[in-house]
Design an enzyme around this catalytic site. Structure first.
Site, mmCIF file in Angstrom:
data_model
loop_
_atom_site.group_PDB
_atom_site.id
_atom_site.type_symbol
_atom_site.label_atom_id
_atom_site.label_comp_id
_atom_site.label_asym_id
_atom_site.label_seq_id
_atom_site.Cartn_x
_atom_site.Cartn_y
_atom_site.Cartn_z
ATOM 1 C CB CYS A 166 47.715 20.049 4.252
ATOM 2 S SG CYS A 166 48.544 21.243 3.195
ATOM 3 C CG ASP B 269 48.616 20.125 -0.116
ATOM 4 O OD1 ASP B 269 48.704 18.895 -0.101
ATOM 5 O OD2 ASP B 269 47.540 20.737 -0.102
ATOM 6 C CB CYS C 183 43.883 21.984 -1.385
ATOM 7 S SG CYS C 183 44.287 23.620 -0.776
ATOM 8 C CB CYS D 237 45.700 26.868 1.400
ATOM 9 S SG CYS D 237 44.654 25.633 2.164
HETATM 10 FE FE1 FES Z 1 47.227 21.914 1.746
HETATM 11 FE FE2 FES Z 1 45.464 23.724 1.156
HETATM 12 S S1 FES Z 1 45.075 21.839 2.158
HETATM 13 S S2 FES Z 1 47.609 23.854 0.939
#
Ligand code: FES
Length: 141
Positions: free
Chosen positions: A33, A35, A58, A102
């Site tokens: 994602c 992140d 998230c 995640c």
């Molecule tokens: Fe990226 Fe959860 S959607 S760490």
């Protein structure tokens, strides 16, 4: 969809911020994602005496960072290295399957910080930290 513990750690995350006197800093990105998580550890006599995190991600990533930093505090470096994303997820009473990726960030963040700790000591972290080998997300495969 989320357990009460996940909601608690998301809305009231523990250990948010930076540790100015950290001697182990990890930074990892989630290739699924995009992140990002930064983990700061203070290690004294082989024991994690303090832990903080900054996560740009998230809710599940924030909750797992919060729980992971709670879980490693007071642990030896060796014990902290064994912390799996599964253990973090279980401590949060589970995550929905689509959010399991995640939790990988939290495990890798801790491992990355410990690798930094070893590097600062002049120890090659590769043989010690190694590959966790049980997920499809990291770049080691
Ligand atoms: Fe990226 Fe959860 S959607 S760490």
């Amino acid at each position: 969809m989320y357990s009460e513990k996940v909601m608690d750690h998301f809305t009231n995350p523990r250990n948010v911020g930076e540790l100015p006197d950290a001697n182990a800093v990890g930074r990892v990105g989630n290739p699924v994602c995009g992140d990002i998580m930064q983990i700061y550890l203070k290690i004294e006599n082989d024991v994690v005496v303090d832990a903080k995190f900054k996560t740009f991600g998230c809710g599940a990533a924030i909750a797992t960072s919060s729980m992971a930093t709670e879980l490693v505090k007071g642990k030896t470096v060796e014990e902290a290295l064994k912390l799996s994303n599964k253990a973090v997820t279980e401590a949060l009473d589970g995550l929905p399957p689509v959010k399991m990726h995640c939790s990988v960030l939290a495990e890798e963040g801790i491992k990355s910080a410990i690798a930094d700790y070893y590097k600062r000591q002049g120890i090659d972290p590769e043989p010690i930290v190694g590959c966790i080998g049980d997920c499809d997300h990291c770049c080691h495969h």
